[in-house]
Design a protein around this motif. Structure first.
Motif, PDB file in Angstrom:
ATOM      1  N   ASN A 140       0.859  -1.174   0.000  1.00 26.19           N
ATOM      2  CA  ASN A 140       0.000   0.000   0.000  1.00 26.19           C
ATOM      3  C   ASN A 140       0.903   1.234   0.000  1.00 26.19           C
ATOM      4  OD1 ASN A 140      -1.650   2.139   0.735  1.00 26.19           O
ATOM      5  ND2 ASN A 140      -3.034   0.790   1.857  1.00 26.19           N
ATOM      6  N   ILE A 188       1.881   7.023  20.273  1.00 22.96           N
ATOM      7  CA  ILE A 188       1.471   7.166  18.875  1.00 22.96           C
ATOM      8  C   ILE A 188       2.606   6.724  17.945  1.00 22.96           C
ATOM      9  CG2 ILE A 188       0.709   8.822  17.123  1.00 22.96           C
ATOM     10  CD1 ILE A 188      -1.259   8.119  19.380  1.00 22.96           C
ATOM     11  N   VAL A 224       4.295   4.204  17.957  1.00 19.35           N
ATOM     12  CA  VAL A 224       4.176   2.786  17.601  1.00 19.35           C
ATOM     13  C   VAL A 224       3.544   2.623  16.222  1.00 19.35           C
ATOM     14  CG1 VAL A 224       3.164   0.606  18.325  1.00 19.35           C
ATOM     15  CG2 VAL A 224       3.907   2.232  20.026  1.00 19.35           C
ATOM     16  N   TYR A 225       2.592   3.515  15.900  1.00 19.19           N
ATOM     17  CA  TYR A 225       1.886   3.371  14.629  1.00 19.19           C
ATOM     18  C   TYR A 225       2.828   3.484  13.440  1.00 19.19           C
ATOM     19  CZ  TYR A 225      -2.647   3.340  16.760  1.00 19.19           C
ATOM     20  OH  TYR A 225      -3.734   2.969  17.483  1.00 19.19           O
ATOM     21  N   MET A 233       4.327   0.109  13.036  1.00 18.52           N
ATOM     22  CA  MET A 233       3.341  -0.906  12.645  1.00 18.52           C
ATOM     23  C   MET A 233       2.861  -0.709  11.220  1.00 18.52           C
ATOM     24  SD  MET A 233       0.920  -2.093  15.656  1.00 18.52           S
ATOM     25  CE  MET A 233       0.626  -3.636  14.885  1.00 18.52           C
ATOM     26  N   ILE A 234       2.536   0.545  10.880  1.00 17.48           N
ATOM     27  CA  ILE A 234       2.038   0.811   9.527  1.00 17.48           C
ATOM     28  C   ILE A 234       3.130   0.512   8.509  1.00 17.48           C
ATOM     29  CG2 ILE A 234       1.295   2.657   7.985  1.00 17.48           C
ATOM     30  CD1 ILE A 234      -0.103   3.915  10.391  1.00 17.48           C
ATOM     31  N   TRP A 282       3.636  -3.274   8.162  1.00 17.38           N
ATOM     32  CA  TRP A 282       2.531  -3.965   7.509  1.00 17.38           C
ATOM     33  C   TRP A 282       2.471  -3.614   6.022  1.00 17.38           C
ATOM     34  CZ3 TRP A 282      -2.104  -2.339   5.191  1.00 17.38           C
ATOM     35  CH2 TRP A 282      -2.992  -3.392   4.899  1.00 17.38           C
ATOM     36  N   LEU A 325       6.548  -7.545   8.969  1.00 19.11           N
ATOM     37  CA  LEU A 325       5.376  -7.600   9.848  1.00 19.11           C
ATOM     38  C   LEU A 325       5.771  -8.141  11.219  1.00 19.11           C
ATOM     39  CD1 LEU A 325       2.364  -7.207  10.136  1.00 19.11           C
ATOM     40  CD2 LEU A 325       2.042  -9.533   9.385  1.00 19.11           C
ATOM     41  N   ILE A 328       5.495  -6.137  14.692  1.00 19.71           N
ATOM     42  CA  ILE A 328       4.681  -6.611  15.813  1.00 19.71           C
ATOM     43  C   ILE A 328       5.533  -6.768  17.068  1.00 19.71           C
ATOM     44  CG2 ILE A 328       3.495  -8.686  16.618  1.00 19.71           C
ATOM     45  CD1 ILE A 328       2.029  -8.672  13.997  1.00 19.71           C
ATOM     46  N   SER A 359       6.152  -3.210  18.434  1.00 21.91           N
ATOM     47  CA  SER A 359       5.049  -2.517  19.094  1.00 21.91           C
ATOM     48  C   SER A 359       4.616  -3.240  20.361  1.00 21.91           C
ATOM     49  CB  SER A 359       3.883  -2.326  18.132  1.00 21.91           C
ATOM     50  OG  SER A 359       3.743  -3.438  17.318  1.00 21.91           O
TER      51      SER A 359
END
Lengths: 351, 171
Positions: A73, A128, A130-131, A134-135, A138, A146, A150, A153
Motif C-alpha cells: 500500500n 502514537i 508505535v503506529y 506498525m504501519i 505492515w 510484519l 509486531i 510494538s
C-alpha cells in the motif's frame, strides 16, 4: 504579541535543528564509541576525526534509489516512516532547556510550550509512535517486516506500563505536578530526584531502552531472525527516517532522564557559582550555562545508551517479555508503594 | 470570522472530521484502513476534550484508546491478513438485519438525547474541572466506591481473558 510569535518560531527552529544535529552526530559518536570499545579506529576518512561522516551518510541516503514494493500500500508505506519521524520530533517541545531569560519586562522561556500535563503528553506522543513502525511494517507486505513491527510494538506497549508507574512515583516525589518545567524547577533548591527515586530511575532507564528499540532490546531488527526487521523493505531516505527517528528518540529520552532524575539545568552549588560570577537572576548567561549543563548531562546519557549497546548481547524475546511483565511491573508497583510511605513520613502527603 | 469565535470554528471542524472519519470506518473496505480511520476519530474526540479544557482526559484518551487498545486491534487484523479479496460478501438478509438493528440503536440514542436534561457548563477557558488535581480529588473522594468497583470489574475481565487464553493451549 508579535515578539512572542517571532521568539517562539525561532525557538522551534533552533530546537528542531539541535535535535537533528544531535541525531546526526549521535551516529558518528556511536561509531567512534564502538570503535573505542572494540579497539578500532572508527570513521576517520571524511574530515578530521571522521567528523563529516554523518553528512556523507545523509547524502548517501538522499541520493539512493527509492524502491517501493509494487504490491504494498503506497500511501501507508510512505506514511509509516513519516509518522515515526514526526512523533519523535514532537516529544521535544515540552522540555525546558534552561531558566527563563528576562530582557526588560519580557520573559523568554527556553521551552517551546509548557503544558501542565507535560509528562503525560510525552507518554501520549510516544504511544502514537508505535503506529509508524506498525504501519510501515505492515505496508511493506513482507512477513519479516510484519514480525519485526509486531515485536517492536508489543515491546513498546509492554514497557510503557512500567514506565508510566515509575513516572507516577516520580510525580509524587515532585509534589504532584505533571509539568516538566515545575519538576525541573523544584530540583533547584534541594537534592535531585535521583536521591528519592533510585529504583524508579533504574526502571525508567530500562524502559527507555525498550521504548527506543535500542540494544539489548532491539528485537524488532534482530538480523539473525528477521533480516532487517520492520525496515527490511525500505530504502533511501525512508530507511534514513526510521534510523534517524531512533536517534532522536534516544536524544529525547536522554534529555528526559537528565531532567526528571538529574535536575536538568540545575547543578550542585549553582547559586553560589552564579553569585560568585555576580550574575543576576534571569540573565541570559545563567540560562546559557544551564543549557550547557543540561546538554552535557543529556550527552552523557546518550553515551550510556551506546556503551550498553556494545556491552550487552541481545535478549531473547521471551526473556524480554518476562523482564517487562514479571519483574519490572511488580517492581515499579513496589517502588510506588515505597514512595508513598517515604513521602508520608517526610510529611509531603497528608491523609 | 463570520460571527463565530475560534473555539466555535475548531468545534465545527473537529466535529466534521470526527463524523467523516467515523463514516469512513464503516464504509472503507480494507479492515486495516478501518482501524486507522478509527484512530483518527479518536484524535478528533481528544481534540473535543481539549476544547472543553479537559487536558488530562484528552491525553489519557489518546494513550489508552489510540496508543494501546487500537494497537492491539491492529495486531489482530494484521495477523489475520484480512484483505478486500478474502472478505466474505454479506447476503442481503444480513445487510437488512444489520441496518434494522443499527436503526433501532439510533432511535434509542436520539430518544435518550431528547429526554436528557439541558444544562449550562462553566465557560471552557476558565473551567478547572478537567484539571488533574480536581479530577483526582473527585475520583478518590466523591466517587471512590464506583471507581474501585470499576477496577474490580476490569480485573475480573482480565482474569477471564487469561483463563480463556490458557484453555486453548491445553486442548
Amino acid at each position: 504579541m508579535l515578539t512572542f510569535v517571532i521568539y517562539k518560531s525561532i525557538l522551534c527552529v533552533v530546537i528542531f535543528a539541535i535535535s537533528l544535529g544531535v541525531a546526526a552526530y549521535s551516529t558518528w559518536w556511536e561509531r567512534k564509541f564502538a570503535a573505542f570499545l572494540q579497539d578500532r579506529k572508527g570513521p576517520s576518512r571524511a574530515g578530521p576525526f571522521g567528523l563529516l561522516q554523518p553528512l556523507a551518510d545523509g547524502g548517501k541516503m538522499f541520493f539512493k534509489e527509492e524502491i517501493i514494493p509494487n504490491v504494498s500500500n503506497k500511501f501507508l508505506f510512505i506514511l509509516g516512516p513519516s509518522l515515526f519521524l514526526l512523533t519523535s520530533m514532537m516529544t521535544g517541545v515540552v522540555i525546558p532547556w534552561g531558566k527563563d531569560v528576562k530582557i526588560g519586562s519580557d520573559i523568554f522561556s527556553l521551552q517551546i510550550t509548557d503544558i501542565n500535563i507535560g509528562i503525560l503528553y510525552v507518554l501520549g506522543v510516544t504511544s502514537i509512535g508505535v503506529y509508524g513502525i506498525m504501519i510501515g511494517g505492515w505496508a511493506s507486505n513482507n512477513k519479516y517486516s510484519l514480525l519485526g513491527a509486531i515485536r517492536a510494538s508489543s515491546q513498546m506497549i509492554s514497557y510503557e506500563i512500567a514506565m508510566g508507574i515509575s513516572i507516577i512515583a516520580l510525580v509524587i516525589t515532585a509534589g504532584g505536578t505533571l509539568s516538566l518545567r515545575e519538576i525541573i524547577a523544584q530540583q533547584d533548591a534541594g537534592l535531585c530526584n535521583l536521591v528519592y527515586q533510585p529504583l524508579g530511575f533504574l526502571i525508567f532507564l530500562i524502559c527507555a531502552f525498550a521504548e527506543t528499540n535500542r540494544a539489548p532490546f532491539d528485537l524488532s531488527e534482530c538480523e539473525t531472525e528477521l533480516i532487517g526487521g520492520y525496515n527490511t523493505e525500505y530504502s533511501a531516505f525512508k530507511l534514513g527516517a526510521f534510523l534517524f527517528a531512533e536517534y532522536i528518540n534516544m536524544f529525547i529520552s536522554s534529555a528526559l532522564m537528565a531532567g526528571l532524575y538529574f535536575g536538568g539545568y540545575n547543578f550542585p552549588f549553582a547559586h553560589e557559582f552564579y553569585n560568585a560570577l555576580g550574575l543576576q537572576e534571569g540573565s541570559a548567561i545563567i540560562s546559557l550555562i544551564g543549557f550547557g549543563v543540561y546538554f552535557a548531562k543529556t550527552c552523557i546519557f546518550i553515551s550510556v545508551f551506546m556503551w550498553i549497546r556494545w556491552t550487552l548481547p541481545r535478549f531473547r524475546y521471551d526473556q524480554l517479555m518476562n523482564l517487562g511483565w514479571r519483574i519490572l511491573i511488580p517492581l515499579s508497583i513496589l517502588n510506588l508503594v515505597l514512595t508513598v510511605v517515604v513521602e508520608y513520613f517526610r510529611g509531603n502527603i497528608i491523609l | 470570522m463570520l460571527g463565530y469565535s475560534i473555539t466555535q470554528w475548531l468545534f465545527g471542524i473537529l466535529s466534521f472530521l470526527a463524523i467523516m472519519f467515523a463514516l469512513m470506518v464503516v464504509f472503507t473496505r480494507n479492515p486495516v484502513n478501518s482501524v486507522l480511520y478509527l484512530v483518527m476519530t479518536f484524535f478528533c474526540i481528544a481534540g473535543h476534550y481539549l476544547l472543553l479544557n479537559a487536558q488530562f482526559l484528552a491525553v489519557v484518551h489518546i494513550v489508552v484508546y489510540a496508543g494501546a487498545i487500537m494497537v492491539l486491534f491492529l495486531f489482530v487484523i494484521m495477523l489475520m491478513n484480512l484483505n478486500e479479496e478474502t472478505e466474505q460478501q454479506k447476503t442481503l438478509v444480513t445487510k437488512m438485519i444489520a441496518g434494522l438493528i443499527g436503526g433501532v440503536l439510533l432511535a434509542v440514542m436520539v430518544g435518550t438525547l431528547k429526554g436528557a436534561e439541558q444544562m449550562q457548563l462553566a465557560q471552557g477557558g476558565a473551567s478547572q474541572i478537567g484539571m488533574v488535581k480536581v479530577l483526582g480529588v473527585v475520583l478518590f473522594k466523591d466517587f471512590l466506591f464506583p471507581f474501585e468497583i470499576a477496577s474490580v470489574l476490569l480485573l475480573g475481565a482480565m482474569v477471564g481473558a487469561i483463563m480463556l487464553g490458557k484453555k486453548e493451549i491445553k486442548s
